[in-house]
Design an enzyme around this catalytic site. Structure first.
Site, PDB file in Angstrom:
ATOM      1  N   ALA A  81       3.573   2.173  -8.137  1.00 21.60           N
ATOM      2  CA  ALA A  81       3.265   2.837  -9.411  1.00 21.60           C
ATOM      3  C   ALA A  81       2.852   4.286  -9.142  1.00 21.60           C
ATOM      4  CB  ALA A  81       2.140   2.087 -10.116  1.00 21.60           C
ATOM      5  N   GLN A  83       0.329   5.860 -10.153  1.00 17.64           N
ATOM      6  CA  GLN A  83      -1.114   5.947  -9.871  1.00 17.64           C
ATOM      7  C   GLN A  83      -1.525   4.954  -8.782  1.00 17.64           C
ATOM      8  OE1 GLN A  83      -3.599   7.961 -10.627  1.00 17.64           O
ATOM      9  NE2 GLN A  83      -2.231   9.296 -11.765  1.00 17.64           N
ATOM     10  N   SER A  84      -0.636   4.694  -7.852  1.00 15.67           N
ATOM     11  CA  SER A  84      -0.917   3.686  -6.829  1.00 15.67           C
ATOM     12  C   SER A  84      -2.062   4.083  -5.891  1.00 15.67           C
ATOM     13  CB  SER A  84       0.358   3.461  -6.008  1.00 15.67           C
ATOM     14  OG  SER A  84       0.054   2.785  -4.804  1.00 15.67           O
ATOM     15  N   ASN A  85      -2.990   3.146  -5.732  1.00 19.57           N
ATOM     16  CA  ASN A  85      -4.065   3.343  -4.751  1.00 19.57           C
ATOM     17  C   ASN A  85      -3.530   3.179  -3.342  1.00 19.57           C
ATOM     18  OD1 ASN A  85      -6.261   3.628  -6.664  1.00 19.57           O
ATOM     19  ND2 ASN A  85      -5.903   1.455  -7.123  1.00 19.57           N
ATOM     20  N   SER A  87      -0.542   4.030  -2.298  1.00 20.28           N
ATOM     21  CA  SER A  87       0.134   5.277  -1.907  1.00 20.28           C
ATOM     22  C   SER A  87      -0.881   6.330  -1.480  1.00 20.28           C
ATOM     23  CB  SER A  87       0.973   5.816  -3.061  1.00 20.28           C
ATOM     24  OG  SER A  87       1.996   4.913  -3.392  1.00 20.28           O
TER      25      SER A  87
END
Ligand SMILES: *Cc1c(COP(=O)(O)O)cnc(C)c1O
Length: 348
Positions: A81, A83-85, A87
């Site tokens: 996503a 807003q991936s944590n 990533s």
């Protein structure tokens, strides 16, 4: 050799790079506990793993990047996503290790609503090559080939490997909890967290190996799948990790609980209860939660305490899995929920 030494030794045999500050603290939360009534809540601070606002993914990155670097990789490709944590923590880990991170984020609603904000902003600051795509899997494959031609040794993260590493990493977290509870002379009845996979699997496995007697209760951040299927996949993850670690113990499905009851409308859409929970913890303990994952799981814990599903007098460890930068990508919802206003002193 006792179980603890055996588990430690098994974990130490897996290729791993050092990224995070362990153990993370276990904080007693008396003001919050009092506010929700009668249950002692301790928070395992995995938002304090130390890399770029922390979170649960950093523990598994020690193993996944151990695997990547053992293969000689120097470019890491990941897609999730916007807003991936995951990533964001991966970008930080790559920066620390001198690897180049390539993020192929989802061209999702949040990226269109808020642009470069929250986790996506941090990905850029951390020096990653960031792009968004509708078809992430196609974009990742093309990028892989492009990087190979450029002379990189690319490595694309693999979801299955990832969650198995997460499981292994969270057996290590159970070891930390074991020692921290001993120091407090306390015993936990429940471990409550936001999880659908490796984090819960590892805590369940580690808890069982160490005979800690707690029950894990996971609240999912997204809808889809029924409880039985999810629980069965968590059990098989735990047992796959047990095999990798050479442990005789197996986790049974009836030892696990996992629910989607506090997701609300959908993944990534705030709930009033989640924002209430986030605000309550902030105002009683000075600890921040995110609105997408941990805030919703905390609303689940609060509901379980208030409705007596977790009886008074019990002790709960709530695992804070991170995600705090998303707060800034949800500032509009938070402002509206809290009724926050800019007040001009001279005008009052
Ligand atoms: C990814 C994530 C989770 C879920 O972890 P799993 O191991 O996949 O269950 C929970 N909380 C936060 C903040 C996350 O980023």
């Amino acid at each position: 050799m006792n179980e603890k030494e055996q588990l430690k030794k098994a974990i130490s045999k897996i290729p791993r790079v050092k990224l995070v500050d362990l153990p993370t603290p276990l904080h007693d939360c008396p003001r919050f506990s009092e506010a929700v009534g009668g249950v002692r809540v301790l928070i395992k601070r995995d938002d304090m793993t130390g890399l770029a606002f922390g979170g649960n993914k950093s523990r598994q990155h020690e193993f996944i990047l151990g695997d990547a670097t053992a293969q000689g990789a120097n470019a890491i490709i990941h897609g999730a996503a916007s807003q991936s944590n995951y990533s964001r923590q991966l970008c930080a880990a790559c920066a620390k290790l001198g690897l180049k991170a390539f993020i192929v984020g989802k061209r999702d609603l949040r990226s269109q609503m808020v642009g470069i904000q929250g986790n996506l902003l941090l990905d850029h600051i951390l020096g990653a090559d960031v792009r968004l795509a509708e078809d992430q899997s196609k974009a990742k494959k093309e990028l892989f080939e492009e990087l190979r031609k450029q002379g990189y040794v690319p490595y694309t993260t693999d979801q299955r490997k990832d969650i198995v590493f997460a499981t292994v990493a969270y057996t290590n977290c159970a070891l930390e909890i074991h020692d921290q509870l001993a120091q407090l002379d306390a015993k936990a009845d429940y471990v409550v967290l936001c999880s659908t996979s490796g984090t819960q699997a590892g805590l369940a496995l580690g808890g069982k190996v160490l005979n800690m007697g707690y029950r894990t209760i996971g609240f999912r951040p997204s809808k889809g799948g029924n409880n039985e299927d999810i629980i069965s996949s968590i059990a098989s993850l735990a047992n796959e990790a047990a095999e990798i670690l050479g442990l005789d113990i197996r986790v049974e499905e009836d030892e696990l609980e996992n629910y989607e009851d506090y997701v609300g409308e959908a993944y990534g859409i705030v709930t009033k209860e989640g924002l209430d929970a986030l605000q309550l913890l902030a105002r009683t303990e000075g600890i921040l939660l995110d609105p997408v994952y941990v805030g919703k799981a905390m609303s689940g814990l609060i509901d379980w305490i208030r409705t007596g599903k977790i009886a008074s007098g019990k002790t709960v460890i709530f695992v804070h899995t991170g995600g705090i930068p998303a707060l800034f990508a949800y500032n509009k919802e938070l402002i509206e929920h809290g009724g926050y206003k800019i007040r001009i002193a001279e005008e009052e």
